[in-house]
Design a protein around this motif. Structure first.
Motif: not given
Length: 463
Positions: A128-131, A137-152
């Motif tokens: 996750a990262r705040d962008v 500039p006064d507005t913060a966005f929270q970006v979250m990226v995930a991947t499925d690693i069940t097979h791994q």
């Protein structure tokens, strides 16, 4: 030994396989994590770039379309974008990010990835990262990226199960193979044991075979054969000694018994009884000397003969012994002579006894008209007393046997004036008790015994 070697090799092989498996597993897991992080960072960069370029709400709608298009063909990727007021800008179909992922992300800082498992049992890895957008500039966005690693995760679980099964099987196979190899390689030792078990007191001449043993065991077999050779020689000498001792004791005892029985057959005069008792006394004295000599040798064998240390003038002691044998030498017209002077620290009575034994032996084997010479000498390291006599030489192969008990070079000689054959053995014991050694040289018509006493021991004892 077979069990210990089998256990040791099996444990070592198992430890190596475990270490190799752990290293391989760690490498595979790192490879998966590195691949997943590259993909997550790529998607995070795409989302961050889209947000930073957004200026209006319409632009935000364009961001949703852009992110949706980026997920086409990536069903295992989940993306979610929220504003600070928890308004969702974009969320993929199965986006379900945990709260602790957002709580760990301070503004503009990338932390390590977080993994979690959903209620359906799927395992995800996400960042996750705040962008902030330059347009807002006064507005913060929270970006979250995930991947499925069940097979791994499933692959790594199966890999670990396979690893443990392979290690257990390898340990079993290694143990069986090691046991077989060790048992096979131990067969030469078993053969040596079987051969050794057949060697008895009656078969000391038998030797262990080194033809079928490995090169590493040949020194052991050679050492055992050398030990058997020493035992055979010692046993043979012991047998000869026992036989000689019985023979030496039987003669005087037989004489005593015969004379006594003959005397008791009828009445005798006092003079006849006195003569028989005198003869018996001579035999008893001979037995007493023999027993005393045997006791001395037995004590010497057990290091119980400890000589006293006192200054000894060897010249005067030797001359006294020569004077004692002067009459016996004159009967055979043997010339006695003394040369040199020396002194040492030792036991006076023992040294005189050793000299007496050598002179008695020399007179016994010197032919009429021969000569006996005693030479005294001293050097920085040793004191030497040599007694040489003329006569037939002694064969070299008999030199070591001369100091055996009851041994005589000429067994056909009777005992008249010869003693019991213990003189040289006693002399050797006396010399060794003083820390010295005795040497024999017999060449041509000259035989010489040399007593060598270390000067250092004498100096220490005298002090």
């Amino acid at each position: 030994m077979t069990f210990r070697l089998t256990l040791l090799i099996s444990v070592a092989a198992t430890a190596i396989l475990l270490l190799l498996g752990i290293l391989v597993g760690t490498a595979v897991e790192r490879h998966f994590r590195h691949h997943d992080m590259e993909m997550l960072e790529g998607k995070m960069t795409l989302a961050t770039h889209a947000i930073e370029n957004a200026a209006t709400g319409d632009a935000m709608a364009a961001i949703s379309r852009q992110l949706g298009d980026a997920l086409v063909g990536h069903a295992d990727i989940e993306i979610q974008v929220k504003q600070a007021d928890d308004t969702t800008i974009f969320a993929s179909e199965h986006a379900n990010f945990p709260n602790h992922l957002l709580a760990r992300q301070p503004a503009s800082v990338d932390l390590s990835a977080v993994s979690w498992r959903t209620e359906s049992g799927r395992l995800y890895l996400g960042i996750a990262r705040d962008v902030r957008s330059p347009a807002k500039p006064d507005t913060a966005f929270q970006v979250m990226v995930a991947t499925d690693i069940t097979h791994q995760d499933s692959f790594m679980r199966a890999f670990r199960r396979t690893l443990w099964s392979a290690v257990a099987l390898a340990m079993f196979l290694t143990g069986v193979a090691t046991w077989y190899v060790v048992r096979r390689e131990m067969q030469p030792l078993q053969a040596i044991r079987q051969e050794a078990s057949g060697i008895t007191a009656r078969r000391l001449d038998q030797r262990l075979s080194s033809a079928a043993v490995p090169a590493e065991l040949e020194p052991l077999v050679d050492t055992l054969n050398e030990m058997l050779a020493r035992l055979e020689r010692s046993f043979q000498r012991l047998t000869e000694f026992s036989s000689d001792l019985a023979h030496e004791l039987r003669t005087p005892l037989s004489n005593l018994l015969t004379q006594t029985q003959v005397t008791l057959t009828k009445a005798r005069s006092p003079d006849e009884y006195r003569e028989v008792l005198a003869s018996n006394a001579e035999e008893l004295e001979r037995l007493s000397r023999m027993v005393s000599d045997m006791l001395f040798l037995a004590q010497a064998d057990h290091a119980m003969v400890i000589p006293t240390r006192e200054p000894v003038d060897l010249a005067s002691e030797t001359q006294a012994v020569l004077d004692f044998y002067e009459a016996l030498a004159s009967e055979k017209h043997i010339a006695l002579s003394l040369a040199g002077t020396s002194s040492m620290s030792g036991d006076r009575l023992m040294l005189r006894r050793a000299l007496s034994n050598l002179l008695s032996n020399a007179i016994r084997h010197t032919p009429e008209g021969g000569a006996i010479k005693v030479v005294l000498s001293s050097a920085e390291q040793a004191v030497q007393i040599s007694v040489s006599n003329t006569g037939d030489p002694i064969p070299a192969e008999l030199h070591t046997r001369l100091f055996d008990r009851f041994y005589r070079v000429d067994a056909s000689r009777e005992r008249m004036g010869q003693g019991a054959g213990l003189g040289l053995a006693i002399t050797d014991s006396i010399v060794r008790a003083h820390g010295g050694e005795i040497k024999l040289c017999s060449e041509g018509d000259m035989t010489k015994f040399t007593l060598i006493f270390p000067q250092l021991d004498n100096a220490l004892a005298a002090s």
